[in-house]
Scaffold this motif. Sequence first.
Motif, short mmCIF file in Angstrom:
data_model
loop_
_atom_site.label_atom_id
_atom_site.label_comp_id
_atom_site.label_asym_id
_atom_site.label_seq_id
_atom_site.Cartn_x
_atom_site.Cartn_y
_atom_site.Cartn_z
N ASP A 171 0.73 -1.29 0.07
CA ASP A 171 0.02 -0.13 0.02
C ASP A 171 1.03 1.14 -0.12
OD1 ASP A 171 -2.00 -1.87 0.16
OD2 ASP A 171 -2.62 -1.62 2.29
N ASP A 172 2.10 1.02 0.75
CA ASP A 172 2.81 2.35 0.75
C ASP A 172 3.51 2.71 -0.73
OD1 ASP A 172 2.65 2.65 3.24
OD2 ASP A 172 4.25 1.46 3.83
N LEU A 173 3.70 1.49 -1.31
CA LEU A 173 4.43 1.60 -2.68
C LEU A 173 3.65 2.60 -3.78
CD1 LEU A 173 5.87 -1.92 -3.20
CD2 LEU A 173 7.00 0.27 -2.27
N ALA A 214 -6.01 2.19 -6.04
CA ALA A 214 -4.45 2.52 -5.88
C ALA A 214 -3.34 1.97 -6.76
CB ALA A 214 -4.06 2.96 -4.40
N VAL A 215 -3.79 0.51 -6.78
CA VAL A 215 -3.03 -0.28 -7.73
C VAL A 215 -3.15 -0.23 -9.05
CG1 VAL A 215 -2.15 -2.48 -7.96
CG2 VAL A 215 -2.87 -1.72 -5.66
N HIS A 240 -0.36 6.90 -4.49
CA HIS A 240 -0.37 8.03 -5.32
C HIS A 240 -1.55 9.02 -4.90
CE1 HIS A 240 2.76 6.18 -7.67
NE2 HIS A 240 1.93 5.15 -7.83
N VAL A 241 -2.37 8.21 -4.37
CA VAL A 241 -3.79 9.03 -4.16
C VAL A 241 -4.15 8.70 -2.57
CG1 VAL A 241 -4.79 9.10 -6.32
CG2 VAL A 241 -5.21 7.06 -4.79
N GLU A 242 -4.97 9.39 -1.69
CA GLU A 242 -5.50 9.00 -0.53
C GLU A 242 -6.44 7.97 -0.37
OE1 GLU A 242 -7.57 11.34 3.40
OE2 GLU A 242 -7.10 12.43 1.70
N VAL A 243 -6.20 7.15 0.21
CA VAL A 243 -7.13 5.84 0.39
C VAL A 243 -8.60 6.09 1.28
CG1 VAL A 243 -7.64 3.36 0.57
CG2 VAL A 243 -5.62 4.19 -0.64
N ARG A 244 -9.62 6.33 0.91
CA ARG A 244 -10.56 6.41 1.84
C ARG A 244 -11.83 5.79 1.71
NH1 ARG A 244 -12.98 11.65 1.30
NH2 ARG A 244 -12.27 11.75 -0.98
N PRO A 284 -2.76 -10.28 -8.69
CA PRO A 284 -1.79 -10.18 -9.61
C PRO A 284 -1.49 -8.96 -9.79
CG PRO A 284 -3.71 -11.80 -10.26
CD PRO A 284 -3.91 -11.30 -8.78
N MET A 285 -2.28 -7.98 -9.78
CA MET A 285 -1.93 -6.37 -9.95
C MET A 285 -0.97 -6.05 -8.99
SD MET A 285 -3.21 -5.69 -12.83
CE MET A 285 -2.98 -3.68 -12.93
N GLN A 286 -1.14 -6.42 -7.66
CA GLN A 286 -0.21 -5.98 -6.76
C GLN A 286 1.34 -6.79 -6.98
OE1 GLN A 286 -2.55 -7.51 -3.29
NE2 GLN A 286 -2.43 -5.40 -2.73
N TYR A 287 1.34 -7.88 -7.52
CA TYR A 287 2.51 -8.56 -7.99
C TYR A 287 3.24 -7.66 -8.94
CZ TYR A 287 1.99 -13.00 -5.43
OH TYR A 287 1.90 -14.04 -4.69
N ARG A 288 2.45 -7.19 -9.93
CA ARG A 288 3.04 -6.35 -11.03
C ARG A 288 3.81 -5.23 -10.52
NH1 ARG A 288 1.58 -7.42 -16.36
NH2 ARG A 288 1.59 -5.04 -16.60
#
Length: 691
Positions: A267-269, A449-450, A272-276, A478-482
């Motif tokens: 999540d830190d990586l 965010a991913v 780019h935007v605030e997760v709400r 899979p998108m987090q792995y990417r």
Amino acid sequence: MSGPMPDPLPDPLARERAHLTASRTALRAMRADVEALDIRDVTANWVNAAVLQSQIDDRIKALADLSHTPLFFGRLDYLHAVGAEQAEGAEGERFYIGRRHVHDADGDPMVIDWRAPVSQPFYRASKKDPLDVGLRRRFGYTGGELTAYEDEHLSDPAEAAQTSKLLQQEIERPRVGPMRDIVATIQPEQDEIVRSGLGGTVCVQGGPGTGKTAVGLHRVAYLLYAHRERLARTGTLVIGPNKSFLHYIEQVLPALGELEVKQATVDDLVAHVEVRGADEAQAAVVKGDARMAEVLRRAVRSHVTLPTEPLMVVRGSRRWRIPAHELEAIAQELLDRDIRYGAARDALPQRIAHAVLVRMEQAGEAPDDRVQDAVARGTAVKAAVKAIWPPVDPAKLVLRLLAEPEFLAAHADGILSEDEQKTILWTLPGSGKRAARSAKSAKWSLADAVLIDEAQDLVARTHSLGHVVLDEAQDLSPMQYRAVGRRCTTGSATILGDLAQGTTPWATRSWAEALTHLGKSEAVVEELTAGFRVPREVIAYASRLLPDIAPGLAEVSSVREAPGSLSVRHETDDLAAAAVAACVESLAHEGSIGLIAADARIPVLAKALEEAGLTYLDPGEETTPDTRLTLVPASLAKGLEYDYVVLDEPSAVVAGEPDERTGLRRLYVALTRAVSGLTVVHGTPLPEQLR
């Protein structure tokens, strides 16, 4: 330190204590030498001075003498001289193995870094293959004071191989505070992974208690030792599942002298935007699917508009005309190269300017690079580039995909079904959902965010690090792995996880699949099956779940037998009171205690603990001798360890997940957090597999 063998003094323990005292004195002298450095006359300017002073400060920190951390934990007595021609009758050398290198005033080593090649036999030597080691000595410590030693005569065929009692005691030592390093207890199969080269990616499948997290952290420390200059330029990163986990492991690398390794969550990586906001599981699964990468790619490329009008460039008194078909060919060539959108946009004005220069040369002029740059920066070319290849904002792009059904349908056609598209759309007729008017006001979820991170990389290349360690990898989409793979495209990675502990709806089904998404399909997969932390009785009980949660996965074989380490209690009255009572019993022992329960039961148990006058910590907070009890929601238990675990109501842990299989995996995680003892307290029937 080198010297003759065998030990010349009648009291070896006194001699070893004297060497420890001398080594600590030498370490303090090394630190004092660095502190005394005067850099005033060796730096050209204040920038150089600041950089050099920062390096000196880091060196001073690395040379800190931690009083409760043994300076050395082992000794190797070689049969012959190391690294030299072995003359007949030549005496061997003796080396003390520790967490860092220490030398005396003459520069002679008193302690050898565990990562040095000469230290490797401490972990690999055996009776069958002694590696020229005559004696391996292990040391026992109490509060930083050397209190015992234990010898193995590897070259003596008459001495039978035995399990090291000091090694066993170190493995079983009660855990108070954050995670410790395992540098004194690394096993041969673990050492092979730790010392594997920087060039290749390694994936470690390891069940509970096999030490996979420690192996990953020690591999980072080894790589920094073996490739320090390269990794100093490219950087290293440890990625964990949550902040609690990162806090738990954050002292391991500093204890090994490595202070510069950064730690982060996935999540830190992608922040780019605030997760709400938050997604329902079904929407998160679709957004995390690797097919979304192609949807985003199509959406980004859709911004390119092939020109239909010629371009007129005015240069002095001359006009130069580039026909539409030539502009179209330039843009199409950039599209066909499939380079990143932003890189192509940067190249487009230079390509157009080059076409103008060709015409100028044909007319007899002699323009140079400065003329081409001036044409590329001209108003006409800038306007053409903006019309053909407009800038793309990644967050706004993802917002359009999630908020505009027509835009999503156009780019997801043949990739996502209509139902899948409806699942991820924010605006649905009659649904009551309303799309945000801007990217800033949107209630982004973690999965969103991913997607933005993926779009960001399609526009501009993500910076690659030299080495990345990814722990609890089985839970990534899979998108987090990417997203992780983008951080090590030109580097390598260490992937750590256990398929049986996957508790997300998108948990990976195989490491081959995960490594493909990561972009590291060539990685070597290693499996650790020997358990060192979880008692045999506890792991056997938890392994009853394996046929249902991970068919075909090898069961962990624990080397620790601890009769009485498992207790299962059925409570018919006050379950919370029974759990508190079990905690009180555990507090009578030395070490940390974790009370693990379904997330929904945490408030009930918190109240019961307070009424009983028991103070407790939240996951990730550091235990102390006075506060050793942690109240742990089952969703945060992964990766953590406690000497004694009280597990409250297993059926509630299972019921707290969206499906039974995920619930059983969550239960498997909770059951395997115990190092010394597990007490299961239940009021409702246990899951069928455990009865």
